[in-house]
Design an enzyme around this catalytic site. Structure first.
Site, PDB file in Angstrom:
ATOM      1  N   ALA A 183      37.591  37.842  45.250  1.00 20.52           N
ATOM      2  CA  ALA A 183      37.437  36.695  44.369  1.00 20.52           C
ATOM      3  C   ALA A 183      38.541  36.776  43.319  1.00 20.52           C
ATOM      4  O   ALA A 183      39.090  37.850  43.070  1.00 20.52           O
ATOM      5  CB  ALA A 183      36.067  36.730  43.698  1.00 20.52           C
ATOM      6  N   GLU A 186      33.939  40.051  52.414  1.00 20.03           N
ATOM      7  CA  GLU A 186      32.687  39.304  52.615  1.00 20.03           C
ATOM      8  C   GLU A 186      32.932  38.039  53.441  1.00 20.03           C
ATOM      9  O   GLU A 186      32.108  37.662  54.273  1.00 20.03           O
ATOM     10  CB  GLU A 186      32.079  38.949  51.255  1.00 20.03           C
ATOM     11  CG  GLU A 186      31.600  40.175  50.495  1.00 20.03           C
ATOM     12  CD  GLU A 186      31.177  39.855  49.071  1.00 20.03           C
ATOM     13  OE1 GLU A 186      32.053  39.465  48.266  1.00 20.03           O
ATOM     14  OE2 GLU A 186      29.994  39.984  48.754  1.00 20.03           O
ATOM     15  N   GLU A 209      34.297  46.056  44.085  1.00 17.85           N
ATOM     16  CA  GLU A 209      33.699  45.435  42.883  1.00 17.85           C
ATOM     17  C   GLU A 209      33.246  46.451  41.846  1.00 17.85           C
ATOM     18  O   GLU A 209      33.301  46.197  40.642  1.00 17.85           O
ATOM     19  CB  GLU A 209      32.502  44.557  43.282  1.00 17.85           C
ATOM     20  CG  GLU A 209      32.859  43.267  43.994  1.00 17.85           C
ATOM     21  CD  GLU A 209      33.034  43.431  45.491  1.00 17.85           C
ATOM     22  OE1 GLU A 209      33.071  44.575  45.995  1.00 17.85           O
ATOM     23  OE2 GLU A 209      33.137  42.397  46.174  1.00 17.85           O
ATOM     24  N   GLY A 254      35.471  39.730  47.947  1.00 19.64           N
ATOM     25  CA  GLY A 254      35.117  38.457  48.578  1.00 19.64           C
ATOM     26  C   GLY A 254      35.873  38.216  49.880  1.00 19.64           C
ATOM     27  O   GLY A 254      35.384  37.498  50.763  1.00 19.64           O
TER      28      GLY A 254
HETATM   29  N1  COA Z   1      42.212  38.213  41.767  1.00 24.08           N
HETATM   30  C1  COA Z   1      43.256  37.695  41.104  1.00 24.08           C
HETATM   31  N2  COA Z   1      44.524  38.056  41.314  1.00 24.08           N
HETATM   32  C2  COA Z   1      44.746  38.979  42.261  1.00 24.08           C
HETATM   33  C3  COA Z   1      43.713  39.573  42.992  1.00 24.08           C
HETATM   34  C4  COA Z   1      42.399  39.160  42.717  1.00 24.08           C
HETATM   35  N3  COA Z   1      41.342  39.645  43.386  1.00 24.08           N
HETATM   36  N4  COA Z   1      44.249  40.486  43.855  1.00 24.08           N
HETATM   37  C5  COA Z   1      45.583  40.435  43.659  1.00 24.08           C
HETATM   38  N5  COA Z   1      45.879  39.523  42.711  1.00 24.08           N
HETATM   39  C6  COA Z   1      47.208  39.157  42.205  1.00 24.08           C
HETATM   40  C7  COA Z   1      47.770  40.240  41.292  1.00 24.08           C
HETATM   41  O1  COA Z   1      47.244  40.117  39.977  1.00 24.08           O
HETATM   42  C8  COA Z   1      49.241  39.919  41.383  1.00 24.08           C
HETATM   43  O2  COA Z   1      49.501  38.789  40.596  1.00 24.08           O
HETATM   44  P1  COA Z   1      50.819  38.764  39.603  1.00 24.08           P
HETATM   45  O3  COA Z   1      51.988  38.900  40.550  1.00 24.08           O
HETATM   46  O4  COA Z   1      50.715  37.422  38.940  1.00 24.08           O
HETATM   47  O5  COA Z   1      50.668  39.962  38.696  1.00 24.08           O
HETATM   48  C9  COA Z   1      49.417  39.482  42.835  1.00 24.08           C
HETATM   49  O6  COA Z   1      48.128  39.070  43.279  1.00 24.08           O
HETATM   50  C10 COA Z   1      49.912  40.578  43.738  1.00 24.08           C
HETATM   51  O7  COA Z   1      49.017  41.691  43.627  1.00 24.08           O
HETATM   52  P2  COA Z   1      49.502  43.183  43.225  1.00 24.08           P
HETATM   53  O8  COA Z   1      48.339  43.880  42.587  1.00 24.08           O
HETATM   54  O9  COA Z   1      50.775  43.125  42.451  1.00 24.08           O
HETATM   55  O10 COA Z   1      49.783  43.783  44.685  1.00 24.08           O
HETATM   56  P3  COA Z   1      49.758  45.322  45.118  1.00 24.08           P
HETATM   57  O11 COA Z   1      50.352  45.341  46.482  1.00 24.08           O
HETATM   58  O12 COA Z   1      50.337  46.191  44.046  1.00 24.08           O
HETATM   59  O13 COA Z   1      48.184  45.695  45.208  1.00 24.08           O
HETATM   60  C11 COA Z   1      45.891  45.317  45.826  1.00 24.08           C
HETATM   61  C12 COA Z   1      47.379  45.086  46.175  1.00 24.08           C
HETATM   62  C13 COA Z   1      45.067  44.489  46.810  1.00 24.08           C
HETATM   63  C14 COA Z   1      45.540  46.808  45.963  1.00 24.08           C
HETATM   64  C15 COA Z   1      45.615  44.862  44.359  1.00 24.08           C
HETATM   65  O14 COA Z   1      46.131  43.545  44.208  1.00 24.08           O
HETATM   66  C16 COA Z   1      44.158  44.816  43.975  1.00 24.08           C
HETATM   67  O15 COA Z   1      43.573  45.863  43.714  1.00 24.08           O
HETATM   68  N6  COA Z   1      43.569  43.614  43.906  1.00 24.08           N
HETATM   69  C17 COA Z   1      42.208  43.424  43.470  1.00 24.08           C
HETATM   70  C18 COA Z   1      41.232  43.797  44.534  1.00 24.08           C
HETATM   71  C19 COA Z   1      39.829  43.625  44.026  1.00 24.08           C
HETATM   72  O16 COA Z   1      39.365  44.305  43.137  1.00 24.08           O
HETATM   73  N7  COA Z   1      39.128  42.668  44.634  1.00 24.08           N
HETATM   74  C20 COA Z   1      37.744  42.466  44.381  1.00 24.08           C
HETATM   75  C21 COA Z   1      37.531  41.412  43.389  1.00 24.08           C
HETATM   76  S1  COA Z   1      35.783  41.203  43.155  1.00 24.08           S
END
Ligand code: COA
Length: 259
Positions: A67, A115, A135, A112
């Site tokens: 999400a 999911e 989460e 999400g």
């Molecule tokens: N919500 C909002 N933005 C998100 C996102 C999310 N769930 N997941 C990634 N993004 C955004 C990042 O903030 C970043 O945006 P920016 O370039 O404006 O800073 C962009 O997507 C790229 O992500 P980034 O974190 O730079 O990529 P990465 O390769 O370093 O890491 C992940 C990849 C998936 C490990 C990392 O993005 C992450 O941990 N995301 C969240 C996962 C999460 O907790 N999801 C559950 C939500 S309930």
């Protein structure tokens, strides 16, 4: 058919391909995406030309990384519960689709995103795909059905481990656990999905839809989803949740206090 802000839609040979189209945000599911999925799946139900669906993510990195955390700042108990209930409703609509739906998971399927993949009838993963329910790192729980579907798919013990640790698993592990049907090279996720769906779409439509309904019926029981939405709302009330979201946005480690 209408265009969507967050989805790309292609219809070819009876298969509707729905692509989550926010690659720069790793296809994070904002509220607009959930609304667009709702409308796109209404079209799946209504359009007799559509016999099957492939759901995938734009770009090289992600199916969907969860999400959209940027929208979490406003959540409290009441709207947090509604947030979970609406997502559950749309994901149930996907699971209840009378036409088979395959998730072509081409990278991260987290929160999400995992999911959403689980609400589909089958999952094809690329070799570099990663699955997880992170989460807990934000001070919340899966709210789009993850606490219910993950144990059904991989069993209680492994589901507990994934949801409580928040750690990701590889496509290979997901295959061993039964979370995905097949693992293929990245460039073949759509091809493999089409191959399976093409075996299904020429069969009797009613037999297909009744199979989906009956298999789903075996797994549906009752108010586990409502408990999940309530619990999601409870987490949204906490200081820890605010801290978890702030830490993600500020790109730092959260400092949870138990409040
Ligand atoms: N919500 C909002 N933005 C998100 C996102 C999310 N769930 N997941 C990634 N993004 C955004 C990042 O903030 C970043 O945006 P920016 O370039 O404006 O800073 C962009 O997507 C790229 O992500 P980034 O974190 O730079 O990529 P990465 O390769 O370093 O890491 C992940 C990849 C998936 C490990 C990392 O993005 C992450 O941990 N995301 C969240 C996962 C999460 O907790 N999801 C559950 C939500 S309930």
């Amino acid at each position: 058919m209408m265009g969507f802000e967050t989805l790309l839609i292609e219809k070819t040979g009876g298969i509707m391909k729905i692509t989550l189209n926010r690659a720069d945000k790793l296809n994070a599911l904002n509220q607009q995406t959930i609304k667009d999925l709702d409308a796109a799946f209404q079209d799946v139900y209504d359009d007799p030309e559509v016999k099957a669906v492939i759901l995938t993510g734009a770009g090289e990195k992600a199916f969907a990384a969860g999400a959209d955390i940027n929208e979490f700042k406003e959540l409290n108990y009441m709207n947090g519960r509604k947030f979970a209930e609406y997502g559950q409703e749309v994901f149930n609509k996907i699971e209840d689709s009378p036409k088979p739906v395959i998730a072509a998971v081409n990278g991260f399927a987290l929160g999400g995103g995992c999911e959403l993949a689980m609400a589909c009838h089958m999952r094809i993963a690329s070799e570099d795909a990663k699955f997880g329910q992170p989460e807990v790192n934000l001070g919340i729980i899966p709210g789009y059905g993850g606490t219910q579907r993950l144990p059904l798919l991989i069993g209680k013990a492994k589901a507990m481990e994934m949801i409580l640790t928040g750690e990701m698993i590889t496509a290979e592990t997901a295959l061993k656990l039964g979370l995905v049907n097949h693992v293929v090279p990245k460039e073949e996720v759509i091809i493999k999905s089409e191959e399976i769906l093409n075996k299904i779409i020429n069969k009797a439509g009613l037999a297909v839809s009744q199979t989906i309904e009956c298999v789903n019926a075996f797994y549906k029981d009752g108010d586990g989803y409502q408990s999940e939405a309530n619990a999601f709302g409870n987490c949204c009330k906490t200081e820890d949740f605010k801290e978890g979201v702030a830490a993600f946005v500020e790109k730092r480690k959260p400092n949870f206090t138990g409040k």
